[in-house]
Design a protein around this motif. Structure first.
Motif, PDB file in Angstrom:
ATOM      1  N   PHE A  87     -11.180  29.799 -13.766  1.00 20.44           N
ATOM      2  CA  PHE A  87     -11.010  29.777 -12.312  1.00 20.44           C
ATOM      3  C   PHE A  87      -9.903  28.798 -11.925  1.00 20.44           C
ATOM      4  O   PHE A  87      -9.088  29.087 -11.035  1.00 20.44           O
ATOM      5  CB  PHE A  87     -12.322  29.376 -11.631  1.00 20.44           C
ATOM      6  CG  PHE A  87     -13.447  30.338 -11.866  1.00 20.44           C
ATOM      7  CD1 PHE A  87     -13.517  31.535 -11.177  1.00 20.44           C
ATOM      8  CD2 PHE A  87     -14.434  30.052 -12.791  1.00 20.44           C
ATOM      9  CE1 PHE A  87     -14.551  32.419 -11.391  1.00 20.44           C
ATOM     10  CE2 PHE A  87     -15.475  30.935 -13.015  1.00 20.44           C
ATOM     11  CZ  PHE A  87     -15.541  32.119 -12.320  1.00 20.44           C
ATOM     12  N   VAL A  88      -9.886  27.639 -12.568  1.00 19.64           N
ATOM     13  CA  VAL A  88      -8.831  26.657 -12.311  1.00 19.64           C
ATOM     14  C   VAL A  88      -7.494  27.193 -12.800  1.00 19.64           C
ATOM     15  O   VAL A  88      -6.471  27.090 -12.114  1.00 19.64           O
ATOM     16  CB  VAL A  88      -9.152  25.311 -12.996  1.00 19.64           C
ATOM     17  CG1 VAL A  88      -7.977  24.339 -12.866  1.00 19.64           C
ATOM     18  CG2 VAL A  88     -10.418  24.692 -12.397  1.00 19.64           C
ATOM     19  N   LEU A  89      -7.509  27.806 -13.962  1.00 19.64           N
ATOM     20  CA  LEU A  89      -6.275  28.298 -14.570  1.00 19.64           C
ATOM     21  C   LEU A  89      -5.618  29.387 -13.720  1.00 19.64           C
ATOM     22  O   LEU A  89      -4.392  29.507 -13.702  1.00 19.64           O
ATOM     23  CB  LEU A  89      -6.580  28.853 -15.964  1.00 19.64           C
ATOM     24  CG  LEU A  89      -5.431  28.837 -16.981  1.00 19.64           C
ATOM     25  CD1 LEU A  89      -4.956  27.415 -17.224  1.00 19.64           C
ATOM     26  CD2 LEU A  89      -5.871  29.482 -18.284  1.00 19.64           C
ATOM     27  N   ARG A  94       1.944  30.252 -15.177  1.00 16.52           N
ATOM     28  CA  ARG A  94       2.010  30.091 -16.626  1.00 16.52           C
ATOM     29  C   ARG A  94       3.054  29.062 -17.053  1.00 16.52           C
ATOM     30  O   ARG A  94       2.873  28.325 -18.022  1.00 16.52           O
ATOM     31  CB  ARG A  94       2.335  31.440 -17.298  1.00 16.52           C
ATOM     32  CG  ARG A  94       2.221  31.389 -18.818  1.00 16.52           C
ATOM     33  CD  ARG A  94       2.585  32.701 -19.450  1.00 16.52           C
ATOM     34  NE  ARG A  94       4.003  32.988 -19.334  1.00 16.52           N
ATOM     35  CZ  ARG A  94       4.604  34.050 -19.870  1.00 16.52           C
ATOM     36  NH1 ARG A  94       3.889  34.935 -20.527  1.00 16.52           N
ATOM     37  NH2 ARG A  94       5.887  34.246 -19.724  1.00 16.52           N
ATOM     38  N   GLY A  95       4.155  28.961 -16.317  1.00 16.30           N
ATOM     39  CA  GLY A  95       5.209  28.013 -16.660  1.00 16.30           C
ATOM     40  C   GLY A  95       4.778  26.558 -16.546  1.00 16.30           C
ATOM     41  O   GLY A  95       5.462  25.675 -17.059  1.00 16.30           O
ATOM     42  N   ASN A  96       3.662  26.322 -15.881  1.00 18.05           N
ATOM     43  CA  ASN A  96       3.162  24.956 -15.717  1.00 18.05           C
ATOM     44  C   ASN A  96       1.979  24.658 -16.633  1.00 18.05           C
ATOM     45  O   ASN A  96       1.288  23.662 -16.426  1.00 18.05           O
ATOM     46  CB  ASN A  96       2.724  24.723 -14.261  1.00 18.05           C
ATOM     47  CG  ASN A  96       3.896  24.740 -13.307  1.00 18.05           C
ATOM     48  OD1 ASN A  96       5.035  24.739 -13.729  1.00 18.05           O
ATOM     49  ND2 ASN A  96       3.619  24.765 -12.030  1.00 18.05           N
ATOM     50  N   ILE A  97       1.741  25.520 -17.612  1.00 22.21           N
ATOM     51  CA  ILE A  97       0.553  25.376 -18.467  1.00 22.21           C
ATOM     52  C   ILE A  97       0.961  25.097 -19.909  1.00 22.21           C
ATOM     53  O   ILE A  97       1.880  25.722 -20.450  1.00 22.21           O
ATOM     54  CB  ILE A  97      -0.321  26.653 -18.416  1.00 22.21           C
ATOM     55  CG1 ILE A  97      -0.842  26.871 -16.986  1.00 22.21           C
ATOM     56  CG2 ILE A  97      -1.496  26.543 -19.384  1.00 22.21           C
ATOM     57  CD1 ILE A  97      -1.604  28.161 -16.810  1.00 22.21           C
ATOM     58  N   LEU A  98       0.259  24.143 -20.522  1.00 28.16           N
ATOM     59  CA  LEU A  98       0.393  23.867 -21.944  1.00 28.16           C
ATOM     60  C   LEU A  98      -0.869  24.373 -22.621  1.00 28.16           C
ATOM     61  O   LEU A  98      -1.962  23.876 -22.375  1.00 28.16           O
ATOM     62  CB  LEU A  98       0.556  22.366 -22.186  1.00 28.16           C
ATOM     63  CG  LEU A  98       0.647  21.914 -23.652  1.00 28.16           C
ATOM     64  CD1 LEU A  98       1.938  22.414 -24.290  1.00 28.16           C
ATOM     65  CD2 LEU A  98       0.570  20.392 -23.745  1.00 28.16           C
ATOM     66  N   PHE A  99      -0.745  25.400 -23.453  1.00 24.20           N
ATOM     67  CA  PHE A  99      -1.884  25.985 -24.147  1.00 24.20           C
ATOM     68  C   PHE A  99      -2.079  25.289 -25.498  1.00 24.20           C
ATOM     69  O   PHE A  99      -1.133  25.199 -26.294  1.00 24.20           O
ATOM     70  CB  PHE A  99      -1.677  27.482 -24.389  1.00 24.20           C
ATOM     71  CG  PHE A  99      -1.650  28.304 -23.123  1.00 24.20           C
ATOM     72  CD1 PHE A  99      -2.823  28.770 -22.561  1.00 24.20           C
ATOM     73  CD2 PHE A  99      -0.446  28.605 -22.490  1.00 24.20           C
ATOM     74  CE1 PHE A  99      -2.811  29.521 -21.403  1.00 24.20           C
ATOM     75  CE2 PHE A  99      -0.411  29.361 -21.338  1.00 24.20           C
ATOM     76  CZ  PHE A  99      -1.599  29.825 -20.790  1.00 24.20           C
ATOM     77  N   ILE A 100      -3.285  24.816 -25.741  1.00 23.64           N
ATOM     78  CA  ILE A 100      -3.602  24.118 -26.983  1.00 23.64           C
ATOM     79  C   ILE A 100      -4.691  24.886 -27.728  1.00 23.64           C
ATOM     80  O   ILE A 100      -5.748  25.183 -27.169  1.00 23.64           O
ATOM     81  CB  ILE A 100      -4.088  22.679 -26.718  1.00 23.64           C
ATOM     82  CG1 ILE A 100      -3.036  21.886 -25.934  1.00 23.64           C
ATOM     83  CG2 ILE A 100      -4.433  21.979 -28.025  1.00 23.64           C
ATOM     84  CD1 ILE A 100      -1.761  21.653 -26.691  1.00 23.64           C
ATOM     85  N   LYS A 101      -4.441  25.209 -28.983  1.00 23.91           N
ATOM     86  CA  LYS A 101      -5.432  25.868 -29.839  1.00 23.91           C
ATOM     87  C   LYS A 101      -5.587  25.063 -31.119  1.00 23.91           C
ATOM     88  O   LYS A 101      -4.626  24.877 -31.858  1.00 23.91           O
ATOM     89  CB  LYS A 101      -5.016  27.301 -30.159  1.00 23.91           C
ATOM     90  CG  LYS A 101      -6.045  28.052 -31.006  1.00 23.91           C
ATOM     91  CD  LYS A 101      -5.598  29.485 -31.273  1.00 23.91           C
ATOM     92  CE  LYS A 101      -6.663  30.235 -32.075  1.00 23.91           C
ATOM     93  NZ  LYS A 101      -6.235  31.633 -32.349  1.00 23.91           N
ATOM     94  N   ASN A 102      -6.798  24.576 -31.353  1.00 22.68           N
ATOM     95  CA  ASN A 102      -7.076  23.756 -32.544  1.00 22.68           C
ATOM     96  C   ASN A 102      -6.089  22.595 -32.674  1.00 22.68           C
ATOM     97  O   ASN A 102      -5.624  22.267 -33.761  1.00 22.68           O
ATOM     98  CB  ASN A 102      -7.047  24.617 -33.806  1.00 22.68           C
ATOM     99  CG  ASN A 102      -8.129  25.684 -33.804  1.00 22.68           C
ATOM    100  OD1 ASN A 102      -9.221  25.466 -33.286  1.00 22.68           O
ATOM    101  ND2 ASN A 102      -7.821  26.835 -34.373  1.00 22.68           N
ATOM    102  N   GLY A 103      -5.758  21.994 -31.539  1.00 17.77           N
ATOM    103  CA  GLY A 103      -4.880  20.830 -31.537  1.00 17.77           C
ATOM    104  C   GLY A 103      -3.399  21.143 -31.594  1.00 17.77           C
ATOM    105  O   GLY A 103      -2.575  20.230 -31.596  1.00 17.77           O
ATOM    106  N   GLU A 104      -3.036  22.429 -31.640  1.00 11.57           N
ATOM    107  CA  GLU A 104      -1.630  22.805 -31.746  1.00 11.57           C
ATOM    108  C   GLU A 104      -1.140  23.456 -30.460  1.00 11.57           C
ATOM    109  O   GLU A 104      -1.868  24.200 -29.799  1.00 11.57           O
ATOM    110  CB  GLU A 104      -1.418  23.766 -32.920  1.00 11.57           C
ATOM    111  CG  GLU A 104      -1.699  23.146 -34.289  1.00 11.57           C
ATOM    112  CD  GLU A 104      -1.370  24.107 -35.415  1.00 11.57           C
ATOM    113  OE1 GLU A 104      -0.806  25.191 -35.132  1.00 11.57           O
ATOM    114  OE2 GLU A 104      -1.678  23.788 -36.567  1.00 11.57           O
TER     115      GLU A 104
END
Length: 208
Positions: A87-89, A94-104
């Motif tokens: 909901f927040v996302l 998208r250009g303002n988001i940093l996606f992190i998966k398993n620390g990467e």
């Protein structure tokens, strides 16, 4: 305050703390001390204690609060939100988001446009739910039921005609329920005419 929910109190705590520090900086005499006019706000796990409706409206309320207090006229705000809430996302481009998966950092691999996106799509794509949206316990029960309906056995330690029928009827997803009903009818119908009659009744029930 005692009558407020934990989510309502959390919202008040978060925003009042921000407002307090911002107005405190604004009160510093510029003639005698360094003037701070850019503020970086970091909100960690901002959705904690929030009802989904509070999660959905949080960004809008936060921006509205800064505008109503006119703090945005005095400061430049850089707001960093760490969240697991779709909901927040959906309020963030998208250009303002940093996606992190398993620390990467996997931002370059993401293709979904988040702003105004459907929350189910955001759950699947942005939070890497490769195993689906269903609870794990329900998923295992349904897979066990599928195995039983595909087998030649009429009963097992876990399943029989009655328990299988009851389980199918409490499943919330209409597509899954229909498929399981189909499998159930094929398994327990004694002849082709009975199965055909069942299909016709299902079509009538669905208005087809």
């Amino acid at each position: 305050m005692n009558r407020l929910s934990s989510g309502e109190r959390q919202f008040i705590y978060n925003t009042s703390t921000l407002l307090y520090h911002a107005f405190n900086l604004l009160s510093v005499p510029t003639a005698t001390r360094l003037s701070y006019r850019n503020i970086c706000v970091v909100l960690e796990e901002v959705e904690i204690c929030f009802h989904p409706e509070y999660q959905r409206t949080f960004i809008n309320k936060l921006i509205g609060l800064l505008e109503r207090t006119k703090l945005n006229k005095h400061f430049g705000f850089n707001i960093i939100v760490v969240t697991h809430s779709p909901f927040v996302l959906s309020d963030i481009p998208r250009g303002n988001i940093l996606f992190i998966k398993n620390g990467e950092n996997v931002t370059d691999k993401m293709t979904i446009e988040t702003f105004g996106a459907n929350v189910n799509e955001l759950l699947a794509e942005s939070f890497f739910l490769s195993s689906g949206f269903m609870g794990e316990f329900a998923k295992k029960k349904i897979m066990s039921l599928v195995e039983f309906l595909q087998s030649s056995e009429l009963s097992t330690a876990e399943w029989n005609r009655d328990s299988a029928s009851k389980m199918i009827e409490i499943i919330g997803d209409d597509v899954i329920k229909l498929q399981l009903r189909n499998m159930f009818a094929k398994k327990f119908s004694e002849n082709e005419n009975v199965y055909t009659a069942w299909l016709q009744s299902e079509c009538r029930r669905m208005g087809i």
